[in-house]
Design a protein around this motif. Sequence first.
Motif, PDB file in Angstrom:
ATOM      1  N   LEU A  97      36.085   8.510 -18.426  1.00  0.00           N
ATOM      2  CA  LEU A  97      35.552   9.137 -17.222  1.00  0.00           C
ATOM      3  C   LEU A  97      34.100   9.564 -17.419  1.00  0.00           C
ATOM      4  O   LEU A  97      33.275   9.443 -16.497  1.00  0.00           O
ATOM      5  CB  LEU A  97      36.404  10.348 -16.840  1.00  0.00           C
ATOM      6  CG  LEU A  97      37.775  10.051 -16.228  1.00  0.00           C
ATOM      7  CD1 LEU A  97      38.587  11.320 -16.083  1.00  0.00           C
ATOM      8  CD2 LEU A  97      37.614   9.371 -14.868  1.00  0.00           C
ATOM      9  N   SER A  98      33.769  10.052 -18.613  1.00  0.00           N
ATOM     10  CA  SER A  98      32.375  10.443 -18.866  1.00  0.00           C
ATOM     11  C   SER A  98      31.452   9.232 -18.810  1.00  0.00           C
ATOM     12  O   SER A  98      30.336   9.313 -18.289  1.00  0.00           O
ATOM     13  CB  SER A  98      32.258  11.139 -20.231  1.00  0.00           C
ATOM     14  OG  SER A  98      32.388  10.232 -21.301  1.00  0.00           O
ATOM     15  N   ARG A  99      31.911   8.088 -19.320  1.00  0.00           N
ATOM     16  CA  ARG A  99      31.109   6.858 -19.230  1.00  0.00           C
ATOM     17  C   ARG A  99      30.992   6.415 -17.770  1.00  0.00           C
ATOM     18  O   ARG A  99      29.944   5.923 -17.344  1.00  0.00           O
ATOM     19  CB  ARG A  99      31.745   5.740 -20.053  1.00  0.00           C
ATOM     20  CG  ARG A  99      31.805   5.980 -21.546  1.00  0.00           C
ATOM     21  CD  ARG A  99      30.459   6.277 -22.139  1.00  0.00           C
ATOM     22  NE  ARG A  99      29.475   5.256 -21.794  1.00  0.00           N
ATOM     23  CZ  ARG A  99      28.172   5.453 -21.898  1.00  0.00           C
ATOM     24  NH1 ARG A  99      27.682   6.613 -22.268  1.00  0.00           N
ATOM     25  NH2 ARG A  99      27.333   4.483 -21.591  1.00  0.00           N
ATOM     26  N   TYR A 100      32.064   6.580 -17.009  1.00  0.00           N
ATOM     27  CA  TYR A 100      32.054   6.197 -15.595  1.00  0.00           C
ATOM     28  C   TYR A 100      31.001   6.988 -14.824  1.00  0.00           C
ATOM     29  O   TYR A 100      30.201   6.418 -14.078  1.00  0.00           O
ATOM     30  CB  TYR A 100      33.443   6.427 -15.002  1.00  0.00           C
ATOM     31  CG  TYR A 100      33.492   6.331 -13.497  1.00  0.00           C
ATOM     32  CD1 TYR A 100      33.377   5.101 -12.856  1.00  0.00           C
ATOM     33  CD2 TYR A 100      33.647   7.471 -12.710  1.00  0.00           C
ATOM     34  CE1 TYR A 100      33.425   5.010 -11.471  1.00  0.00           C
ATOM     35  CE2 TYR A 100      33.698   7.390 -11.336  1.00  0.00           C
ATOM     36  CZ  TYR A 100      33.581   6.163 -10.711  1.00  0.00           C
ATOM     37  OH  TYR A 100      33.608   6.082  -9.343  1.00  0.00           O
ATOM     38  N   PHE A 101      30.977   8.303 -15.010  1.00  0.00           N
ATOM     39  CA  PHE A 101      29.986   9.117 -14.307  1.00  0.00           C
ATOM     40  C   PHE A 101      28.580   8.860 -14.833  1.00  0.00           C
ATOM     41  O   PHE A 101      27.619   8.896 -14.066  1.00  0.00           O
ATOM     42  CB  PHE A 101      30.330  10.604 -14.432  1.00  0.00           C
ATOM     43  CG  PHE A 101      31.474  11.031 -13.565  1.00  0.00           C
ATOM     44  CD1 PHE A 101      31.327  11.084 -12.186  1.00  0.00           C
ATOM     45  CD2 PHE A 101      32.701  11.365 -14.117  1.00  0.00           C
ATOM     46  CE1 PHE A 101      32.379  11.472 -11.367  1.00  0.00           C
ATOM     47  CE2 PHE A 101      33.753  11.750 -13.306  1.00  0.00           C
ATOM     48  CZ  PHE A 101      33.602  11.802 -11.927  1.00  0.00           C
ATOM     49  N   LYS A 102      28.465   8.573 -16.120  1.00  0.00           N
ATOM     50  CA  LYS A 102      27.156   8.288 -16.702  1.00  0.00           C
ATOM     51  C   LYS A 102      26.541   7.034 -16.094  1.00  0.00           C
ATOM     52  O   LYS A 102      25.345   6.992 -15.775  1.00  0.00           O
ATOM     53  CB  LYS A 102      27.308   8.112 -18.215  1.00  0.00           C
ATOM     54  CG  LYS A 102      26.039   7.708 -18.959  1.00  0.00           C
ATOM     55  CD  LYS A 102      25.069   8.850 -19.060  1.00  0.00           C
ATOM     56  CE  LYS A 102      23.895   8.483 -19.962  1.00  0.00           C
ATOM     57  NZ  LYS A 102      22.922   9.576 -20.091  1.00  0.00           N
ATOM     58  N   ILE A 103      27.338   5.993 -15.916  1.00  0.00           N
ATOM     59  CA  ILE A 103      26.836   4.709 -15.428  1.00  0.00           C
ATOM     60  C   ILE A 103      26.827   4.638 -13.903  1.00  0.00           C
ATOM     61  O   ILE A 103      25.837   4.228 -13.296  1.00  0.00           O
ATOM     62  CB  ILE A 103      27.692   3.553 -15.987  1.00  0.00           C
ATOM     63  CG1 ILE A 103      27.612   3.517 -17.517  1.00  0.00           C
ATOM     64  CG2 ILE A 103      27.244   2.212 -15.412  1.00  0.00           C
ATOM     65  CD1 ILE A 103      26.229   3.256 -18.065  1.00  0.00           C
ATOM     66  N   CYS A 104      27.906   5.044 -13.277  1.00  0.00           N
ATOM     67  CA  CYS A 104      28.064   4.832 -11.834  1.00  0.00           C
ATOM     68  C   CYS A 104      27.582   5.999 -10.972  1.00  0.00           C
ATOM     69  O   CYS A 104      27.253   5.799  -9.802  1.00  0.00           O
ATOM     70  CB  CYS A 104      29.533   4.544 -11.512  1.00  0.00           C
ATOM     71  SG  CYS A 104      30.200   3.095 -12.366  1.00  0.00           S
ATOM     72  N   HIS A 105      27.560   7.183 -11.517  1.00  0.00           N
ATOM     73  CA  HIS A 105      27.152   8.364 -10.739  1.00  0.00           C
ATOM     74  C   HIS A 105      26.270   9.269 -11.601  1.00  0.00           C
ATOM     75  O   HIS A 105      26.593  10.437 -11.816  1.00  0.00           O
ATOM     76  CB  HIS A 105      28.378   9.136 -10.237  1.00  0.00           C
ATOM     77  CG  HIS A 105      29.297   8.337  -9.378  1.00  0.00           C
ATOM     78  ND1 HIS A 105      29.021   8.049  -8.054  1.00  0.00           N
ATOM     79  CD2 HIS A 105      30.483   7.734  -9.663  1.00  0.00           C
ATOM     80  CE1 HIS A 105      30.019   7.320  -7.556  1.00  0.00           C
ATOM     81  NE2 HIS A 105      30.903   7.125  -8.511  1.00  0.00           N
ATOM     82  N   SER A 106      25.178   8.720 -12.096  1.00  0.00           N
ATOM     83  CA  SER A 106      24.352   9.460 -13.055  1.00  0.00           C
ATOM     84  C   SER A 106      23.743  10.728 -12.458  1.00  0.00           C
ATOM     85  O   SER A 106      23.478  11.688 -13.183  1.00  0.00           O
ATOM     86  CB  SER A 106      23.241   8.567 -13.594  1.00  0.00           C
ATOM     87  OG  SER A 106      22.351   8.213 -12.564  1.00  0.00           O
ATOM     88  N   GLN A 107      23.519  10.748 -11.136  1.00  0.00           N
ATOM     89  CA  GLN A 107      22.955  11.948 -10.518  1.00  0.00           C
ATOM     90  C   GLN A 107      23.923  13.126 -10.582  1.00  0.00           C
ATOM     91  O   GLN A 107      23.512  14.286 -10.563  1.00  0.00           O
ATOM     92  CB  GLN A 107      22.565  11.657  -9.070  1.00  0.00           C
ATOM     93  CG  GLN A 107      21.385  10.689  -8.952  1.00  0.00           C
ATOM     94  CD  GLN A 107      21.034  10.398  -7.508  1.00  0.00           C
ATOM     95  OE1 GLN A 107      21.925  10.294  -6.658  1.00  0.00           O
ATOM     96  NE2 GLN A 107      19.756  10.265  -7.222  1.00  0.00           N
TER      97      GLN A 107
END
Length: 322
Positions: free
Chosen positions: A104-114
């Motif tokens: 999940l942390s990678r998901y937010f880092k890549i897809c929802h970085s803001q």
Amino acid sequence: MELYGTGFRVTCLVFSILMYIIGTIGNLLIIWTITTVKRMRSIQNMLLALLAAIDLLIIGYLMPFGMHVLITNEQPGFGACRFQAIITAFLFSCSIQFIMFIALSRYFKICHSQKFKRIVTARNVIIATIGACAVGACFASSLWFFESLWTFEFPMHSCIFDRYGSVTFSVIFMAVVIAFPAGVTAFSYIRIYRHVNKARTQLHKNWNNGLAQRKFKYEQILTKTQFVVFIVYMVMYFPFGITAVGGQRSDYPDVLHTLSIYMCYLNSCINSILYGVLNKNMRRGYLESLRFIKPSQTNSVVPTVSGYLSGGQTTQASTQQG
């Protein structure tokens, strides 16, 4: 009366000792590297350290218990067996949940970085850790109150929850502890894969400088590393899951039961190796923490690819992350 033959005991003890040594050193190395190398102390790496801590407990407590049974060649006492079953349920539950949190942390880092810095914070990592422990404790505590939910598994020479004692408990345990985290993890990596592929052409068209390309490659390596860790987890736990779904204990050969528990242990041994092989930055962190090389003096600042991929404004970030 002896439980196991000499050949079985010697074979299992040899593999147990090897995995104990490798797993203990490897997981301690991950924790040591993240805590001592300054540039490795990121929020995401906190999750890696927590996963390593869980793996260290699996290797450091569960395996010696099985080794003790093999050495004495006697079934453990009631109290020790129940406690072992409770700890096993708790640690196995926490392990897959931390793999989910990393995804999940990678998901937010890549897809929802803001939203990444607002969502993936030290406070939320602590909350997630407490939540994972609460879920694990919920299932583990059931074994304390209901003796029918745990048993001494002869082929595994271990005390675990009775996969055949209560179908309802087994189904709920497998669904909540294994299937749900695995599903969320798979969903996260699928979304990351689709997001990166969609933006790849646009990225190379608009950001054709070397720094941006290097950052993009770096983010890909991090994601691939965690994805491989997840795939390895699913492969290693597959035999255990198969023998836990339906049927009776006798429906599966003893060798499969034995193999299933050792594959679970092996999974907790090899993450440090996977990080070292697949992630150059983690590999360098290992060497720095052991003082084989000098700490990195570079602190290059480049545009964050993840910010661009999310459709937001480009910002700046150091390449020296875990």
